[in-house]
Design a protein around this motif. Sequence first.
Motif, mmCIF file in Angstrom:
data_model
loop_
_atom_site.group_PDB
_atom_site.id
_atom_site.type_symbol
_atom_site.label_atom_id
_atom_site.label_comp_id
_atom_site.label_asym_id
_atom_site.label_seq_id
_atom_site.Cartn_x
_atom_site.Cartn_y
_atom_site.Cartn_z
ATOM 1 N N TYR A 92 12.034 -17.952 -26.946
ATOM 2 C CA TYR A 92 10.960 -17.101 -27.459
ATOM 3 C C TYR A 92 11.268 -15.625 -27.247
ATOM 4 N N VAL A 93 12.166 -15.319 -26.313
ATOM 5 C CA VAL A 93 12.668 -13.950 -26.183
ATOM 6 C C VAL A 93 14.188 -14.007 -26.136
ATOM 7 N N HIS A 94 14.816 -13.070 -26.813
ATOM 8 C CA HIS A 94 16.272 -13.006 -26.804
ATOM 9 C C HIS A 94 16.752 -12.507 -25.449
ATOM 10 N N PHE A 95 17.951 -12.904 -25.052
ATOM 11 C CA PHE A 95 18.444 -12.503 -23.732
ATOM 12 C C PHE A 95 18.533 -10.986 -23.601
ATOM 13 N N SER A 96 18.791 -10.279 -24.708
ATOM 14 C CA SER A 96 18.899 -8.817 -24.633
ATOM 15 C C SER A 96 17.537 -8.178 -24.358
ATOM 16 N N ARG A 134 28.104 -9.722 -22.006
ATOM 17 C CA ARG A 134 27.439 -10.730 -22.840
ATOM 18 C C ARG A 134 26.924 -10.115 -24.136
ATOM 19 N N PHE A 135 26.371 -8.910 -24.046
ATOM 20 C CA PHE A 135 25.852 -8.270 -25.257
ATOM 21 C C PHE A 135 26.994 -7.877 -26.196
ATOM 22 N N LYS A 136 28.101 -7.385 -25.650
ATOM 23 C CA LYS A 136 29.256 -7.043 -26.490
ATOM 24 C C LYS A 136 29.782 -8.276 -27.210
#
Length: 534
Positions: A92-96, A134-136
């Motif tokens: 329900y929420v993105h990790f970022s 992780r975001f990259k």
Amino acid sequence: MKSDRIVLLPENLPNSIKNFVGKAIENPQVHLIIYTHVKESTLNFLTLILAKDTNENVMNALQAEVCNLNAFSKYQTLISINTCNTLSKEKYVHFSFLQLHLHPKDVIYADNSKRWNSLFQNDYATKKENALARFKKHTQEVQEKVLEAITNFVKPLAAEQDYENAHKMLLNMFSYHVDVLKNMLLPKVLHYHFNEQQFRELISKYYPQFSRTLKRIDVIKKSHFVNDAHCLITLSPELTFDKWIQRVVALQTHFMKKLNVFYQQKLEVPIAEAPESDTVLLQKLALFLSNYLKLDAVYILGKKSNSNPEVPGSCCFNILLLSTKVKVQQHDVIARHVAMHFKGKIEVCCLIHNSYWLQKNQQTMQGFISDYLVSKNRIYLKQGWVHNNKVFISQRNADVLLQKNNYSQERLNYITPCFLAFQQPNLVYQVGHVVLLKNMFQHLVLALLYQRMHYVPDMFSCTYLMQLLKAFLPEVYQKCITTNNVRNILALLSIPIIYLPQKEQVSAHNNQEVFAQALCFCEKLFNEIQITNN
């Protein structure tokens, strides 16, 4: 109510939102509420996490209250209602968004103290390097999907000279990148609350660094391939469309770089610890102590601000712990665990007693019980625990004063002969004088505690009594002793008395200066008692 439930409502929370939260937490299906103030912005998020099997009527009722609250217009606060279907692949929420907005410190309600960990610990990176990596990786995967889609869907249409549909398909590639931005800035349930125009307005107001890129995307999306092809009369349609692809890919690459820079900058901004009220600090302290120890009740007896010079905003609370399991000998261990858990921001000095101590000492410590053990000072009470808290209110103040004077005089009767022993001219202090000094110090501190607080502890070690003197009678402590002398005096008073035969002769403590400091300290304590008596 569960004993480990967390309720920490910020003082700056608008009243209407406080009322909404207060009503929501009464619903057992509400697991977690997080209130986040976006760094370097005026935007706030109120995120509610509900049980995965939450009744649809409950969801609709909460959503209706959110609509009536109109918190975004009034308080610049976006409220989202989410269900914690942790088994679902699509969270329900993105990790970022989680990494930037849903920090453990921002939890204002949890139905139990481990709820945040159970929901988010696998997705929340405690190390910034891991979060950034992780975001990259995520943005690289999105770019690869875009290039793959261009190869598999856009270029085949262009090869068939179906440039109109190829152009539409190419422009749809921007949705991948806008989704990355939305996932990072909003809970997924709020994506549908903003159309393109509203989302651009949100970005323009709160995240202006992305406005220019979104405008460039809008300009490209409004352009028509046919018109541009007529302008580029020197190029063939194939080359013109290749230029379009290069233009779109270049803008998307630039957009992804900006997203990574933004994400890194947000991670590098320290998570500021907002100043917390005493109420919030005491709630956290009570929660920690009740989880760490088997307690019946906890009372707050006083507070000293800036107790630790190395930690801004630190404080030391004087507390009373009532328990049948915790012993006063555990004081130093408890104090050390509290300081470690709160990283020096909260320290404690504890009075620790058996739960039946109240009934046993109601007459001899009437002043202490009636002044301190009142409901407004109680910060924790074990569920289902009851005690006979009858207090002899009818006891006259004159009786309390008489008790104090009698006890003080008894202590002075014990130590007067000790003082006389130190009046010899040209006295050279011997190790045997330590016994007299220790005895004098113990009786003097006990007399002062009873005289000023109508209280006597259960342990008489010199170290513990010095801690109580410093915490509960700071004006006497500061008047009678300097910080530099405390350690030396305690070391002297803590010299053990050896009763068994030793293989080697024990060297005597012959520091005459420390002996003199300890005796001077005791004389000042004696004078404080006399001043109060007179």
